[in-house]
Design a protein around this motif. Structure first.
Motif, mmCIF file in Angstrom:
data_model
loop_
_atom_site.group_PDB
_atom_site.id
_atom_site.type_symbol
_atom_site.label_atom_id
_atom_site.label_comp_id
_atom_site.label_asym_id
_atom_site.label_seq_id
_atom_site.Cartn_x
_atom_site.Cartn_y
_atom_site.Cartn_z
ATOM 1 N N MET A 1 0.801 -1.239 0.060
ATOM 2 C CA MET A 1 -0.068 0.013 -0.003
ATOM 3 C C MET A 1 0.813 1.227 0.194
ATOM 4 O O MET A 1 1.766 1.502 0.631
ATOM 5 N N PRO A 2 0.605 2.232 -0.850
ATOM 6 C CA PRO A 2 1.319 3.431 -0.748
ATOM 7 C C PRO A 2 0.975 4.305 0.631
ATOM 8 O O PRO A 2 0.101 3.877 1.129
ATOM 9 N N ILE A 3 2.102 5.029 0.884
ATOM 10 C CA ILE A 3 1.850 5.735 2.092
ATOM 11 C C ILE A 3 0.926 6.981 1.838
ATOM 12 O O ILE A 3 1.128 7.527 0.836
ATOM 13 N N ARG A 4 -0.125 7.115 2.693
ATOM 14 C CA ARG A 4 -0.915 8.441 2.679
ATOM 15 C C ARG A 4 -1.338 8.821 3.969
ATOM 16 O O ARG A 4 -1.244 8.293 4.906
#
Ligand code: ADP
Ligand code: MG
Length: 582
Positions: free
Chosen positions: A1-4
């Protein structure tokens, strides 16, 4: 998962998780706000143990209408402004998080009015959303109503404990705060029942009675102490009154309930050598210290504090409690080494024991006896056949407390109370294992009223009790009717039996049912066994010995205390100089 970045909603639920764990945490934060606002009266109402509704109403300063929206947002507080302020906090709150956190996990309505304003204002927040402020009529003060706690965090709901446990947490909290703030009128209503109501007239005894029951409250000793910027007041148990755990020791620092604190150990150490191994004192102490000497910002729920000079505060608490104790009842030290008894409480932390009754004196009084292990090496206490006692010849009773007997291998001193406890316990457990505990109806049923928390505990134990041949049912608020008792206890006081069942019950104790039953049986047996100081007829003495000989574990009472001391022939010979070096 990308960082957000987390959405505000998720971020605030995470933050709320640290502070708001269970209904009692809501009650705590709201009560603290009410106390901070200078209220003279605080009324707490809960429905369905707080899951359905918690409302806290106070008559304090109130919140100005134009500040209401701010009050419920995160990091908004009127209690500090600069970082330095953190080190001189004199209010209970300071993090500016409680209302925001509660609002993000419930449907919360805050209604408030300040004295200089004609009308009041109200705001409603659902699951952390924005709320609109509307003008309403209201008395001076604040009402916070929290509905459907955790409705939007179902996982939290699953972590809540059984209703009895959650209710106990609330009762515990409110009663302790009531004790710390005797000048504030505090009311707690659960559903339609008013469970606690204090007068606000400063009298702590009445509140102690609500917390511990009248009998215990009467025995507690009042203490006060001062020492250069440190102050202490409180109530402590005399040495004759003990508990099996430390949960009934309550410590407040600057009006804040702190748990898991080294000060609890300081309190316990004050009783060093005065209590039996495994027993703990109870009581409540309120410590006042300059705000700059204590760091309150070390725990999300503010349940811990750190001191600049921890040793000093520790020593102060410990000395004050010890002095108080000795001032009331100068207690001779029990000489632990004298009879080779286990001496577990010897962890001393650089304390000054010279106040009175020096232990050293007692131990050195008879240097020959020192270190001489009479009695049982601990290894022998546990075990099977070895454990049995031989046939004993009764010699008599001494000090209306001990039986003296002769066996093939020397002299036996038997503690009549501990021995009887053991006998009753084994008989009861045998009957219990065979699923037939004979029950005997009382001619007139006994009606027993218990303090609130004990009553709740008892309710949770009723099914177990009925297994044991009791016939007990609820009979009004905090009141029970006993219609039958186990036949084994015929003639004993039913109310003593009920009290025994709930005293010492450990919070959140959730062992196997079997363990619960054993503990419960042990408690009842302890309470109903013959006491030290009771004269026994020669027949009763003999019966006691015979019953003890028939026990499986005759050498200890169900709580692990020895029932007897054995002086072997060999030991006697040595002591009289008939053996060994001449
Ligand atoms: P904190 O207590 O840490 O300041 P809270 O979120 O609990 O944070 O409350 C935010 C602010 O709302 C408080 O600083 C106070 O000004 C105000 N407030 C909250 N509850 C009350 C109350 N019962 N009476 C008066 N003011 C209150
Ligand atoms: Mg607060």
């Amino acid at each position: 998962m990308p960082i957000r970045l987390l959405s505000t909603e998720v971020a605030s639920q995470i933050a709320a998780g640290e502070v708001i764990e269970r209904p009692a945490s809501v009650v705590k934060e709201l009560m603290e706000n009410a106390l901070d606002s200078g209220a003279k009266s605080v009324t707490i109402s809960v429905e369905e143990v707080g899951r359905r509704m918690i409302e806290v109403a106070d008559d304090g300063s109130g919140i100005a209408s134009d500040e209401l929206a701010l009050a419920v947002s995160r990091h908004a507080t009127s209690k500090l402004s600069k970082a330095e302020d953190l080190f001189r906090i004199s209010t209970l709150g300071f993090r500016g998080e409680a209302l925001a956190s509660i609002g993000s996990v419930s449907r919360m309505t805050v209604t408030s009015k300040i004295v200089s304003s004609k009308a009041g204002a109200r705001i409603r927040i659902e699951g952390g959303g924005e709320g609109k402020v509307e003008v309403v009529g209201a008395p001076v003060g604040t009402v916070v109503r929290v509905e459907d706690l955790f409705y939007n965090v179902p996982a939290r709901l699953k972590f809540l404990k059984a209703d009895v446990t959650e209710r106990r947490a609330i009762d515990n909290l409110v009663t302790r705060y009531a004790l710390a703030y005797p000048n504030v009128r505090i009311k707690l209503a659960e559903g339609k029942t008013m469970t606690l109501q204090t007068s606000g007239d400063g009298d702590r005894r009445a509140i102690l009675a609500a917390l511990y029951g009248v009998e215990i409250a009467k025995q507690l000793l009042e203490i006060t102490a001062q020492d250069d910027g440190l102050g202490l007041s409180g109530y402590i148990s005399p040495t004759a009154l003990t508990r099996s755990n430390r949960k009934d020791i309550t410590i407040f620092v600057n009006g804040r309930w702190v748990q898991d604190t080294p000060l609890t150990s300081a309190f316990i150490q004050a009783y060093h050598t005065l209590l039996m191994v495994g027993r703990y004192p109870l009581g409540a102490v309120f410590i006042d210290i300059a705000p700059e000497d204590v760091d309150v910002n070390v725990h999300p729920a503010k349940a811990e504090v750190r001191f600049k000079d921890q040793d000093r505060v520790f020593g102060f608490v410990q000395r004050s409690v010890r002095r108080g104790l000795l001032a009331y009842a100068p207690v001779p030290s029990v000489a632990p080494a004298l009879w080779g008894a286990r001496n577990e409480s010897s962890k001393q932390v650089g304390i000054d024991w010279t106040i009175a009754h020096d232990d050293a004196k007692v131990e050195n009084a008879n240097p020959d006896m020192d270190g001489e292990a009479i009695g049982f090496p601990p290894s022998q206490v546990e075990g099977s056949v070895l454990n049995r006692v031989p046939l004993l010849r009764l010699i008599g009773q001494i000090g209306t407390t001990y039986l003296v007997a002769e066996g093939p291998d020397g002299l036996y001193l038997i503690d009549q109370h501990a021995a009887h406890e053991r006998i009753l316990f084994e008989k009861l457990m045998v009957q219990h294992d065979m699923h037939k505990i004979p029950s005997q109806s009382l001619l007139t049923p006994a009606v027993v009223t218990l303090p609130l928390q004990s009553a709740n505990l008892l309710v949770s134990q009723l099914p177990t009790l009925n297994h044991f041949g009791f016939d007990v049912e609820e009979f009004g608020p905090n009141t029970f009717q006993v219609r039958a008792m186990p036949a084994l206890f015929a003639g004993s006081d039913p109310s003593a039996a009920l009290r025994a069942i709930v005293e010492d019950f450990e919070e959140d104790e959730a062992p196997l049912q079997n363990e619960v039953e054993k503990k419960l049986a042990a408690r009842v047996c302890k309470r109903l066994a013959v006491k030290a100081g009771q004269t026994l007829s020669p027949e009763e003495q003999r019966a006691l010995l015979t019953d003890l000989e028939n026990c499986d574990s005759p050498r200890t009472c169900p709580h692990g205390r020895p029932t007897m001391i054995h002086l072997s022939v060999e030991m006697l010979e040595r002591q009289f100089g008939r053996r060994g070096a001449r």
